[in-house]
Write an enzyme that holds these catalytic residues in place. Structure first.
Site, short mmCIF file in Angstrom:
data_model
loop_
_atom_site.label_atom_id
_atom_site.label_comp_id
_atom_site.label_asym_id
_atom_site.label_seq_id
_atom_site.Cartn_x
_atom_site.Cartn_y
_atom_site.Cartn_z
N LEU A 10 0.83 -1.20 0.00
CA LEU A 10 0.00 0.00 0.00
C LEU A 10 0.86 1.25 0.00
O LEU A 10 1.99 1.24 0.48
CB LEU A 10 -0.95 0.02 1.20
CG LEU A 10 -0.41 0.47 2.56
CD1 LEU A 10 -0.77 1.92 2.82
CD2 LEU A 10 -0.96 -0.38 3.66
N CYS A 11 0.30 2.29 -0.57
CA CYS A 11 0.91 3.63 -0.54
C CYS A 11 -0.23 4.63 -0.40
O CYS A 11 -1.31 4.28 0.10
CB CYS A 11 1.77 3.87 -1.77
SG CYS A 11 0.86 3.95 -3.32
N ARG A 12 -0.03 5.85 -0.85
CA ARG A 12 -1.06 6.87 -0.70
C ARG A 12 -2.26 6.58 -1.59
O ARG A 12 -3.40 6.61 -1.15
CB ARG A 12 -0.50 8.26 -1.02
CG ARG A 12 -1.50 9.37 -0.80
CD ARG A 12 -0.94 10.74 -1.14
NE ARG A 12 -0.60 10.87 -2.54
CZ ARG A 12 -1.47 11.19 -3.51
NH1 ARG A 12 -2.72 11.42 -3.21
NH2 ARG A 12 -1.08 11.27 -4.75
N GLY A 38 -1.90 4.17 -4.65
CA GLY A 38 -1.77 2.94 -5.42
C GLY A 38 -0.65 2.89 -6.43
O GLY A 38 -0.33 1.82 -6.95
N ILE A 69 -4.05 4.16 0.89
CA ILE A 69 -4.52 4.58 2.22
C ILE A 69 -5.61 5.64 2.10
O ILE A 69 -6.49 5.72 2.96
CB ILE A 69 -3.34 5.08 3.09
CG1 ILE A 69 -3.74 5.22 4.56
CG2 ILE A 69 -2.77 6.38 2.56
CD1 ILE A 69 -3.88 3.92 5.29
#
Length: 110
Positions: free
Chosen positions: A67-69, A71, A96
């Site tokens: 996961l990141c901010r 995708g 997220i």
């Protein structure tokens, strides 16, 4: 590349399915602002992944959810891990921010 929705991840967490690793590839300051707080998670920024991949060897046979901010960086991480022989890797669709909008609105969207 396989993706997982925030709803499916929430179900895994709620059902105590701890047979996966949540790999957060954001920068530490981002995780400080907003994170999914579960035991089976690790923070390795995408820029450090190449040098720290040995930290994930014990999870090579498990599902790894990146996961990141939003995708994008996590998709890069998924591709890199797959190139290195990790077969069960999924990208958290929407990152997220989607989690914050749809699952836990106490978290900030940034």
């Amino acid at each position: 590349m396989d993706e997982i929705t925030v709803q499916s991840l929430k179900e895994k967490i709620d059902d105590d399915q701890n047979n996966f690793l949540l790999l957060d590839v954001r920068e530490p300051f981002e995780q400080y602002q907003s994170k999914i707080d579960i035991e089976n998670s690790v923070l390795i920024p995408v820029g450090e992944l190449k040098d720290r991949i040995d930290e994930l060897e014990d999870h090579k046979d498990n599902e790894i959810i990146c996961l990141c901010r939003s995708g994008g960086r996590s998709a890069q991480a998924c591709e890199f891990l797959q190139e290195k022989g990790f077969e069960n890797v999924k990208n958290l669709k929407g990152g997220i921010n989607k989690w914050a909008r749809e699952i836990d609105n106490s978290l900030p969207v940034y």
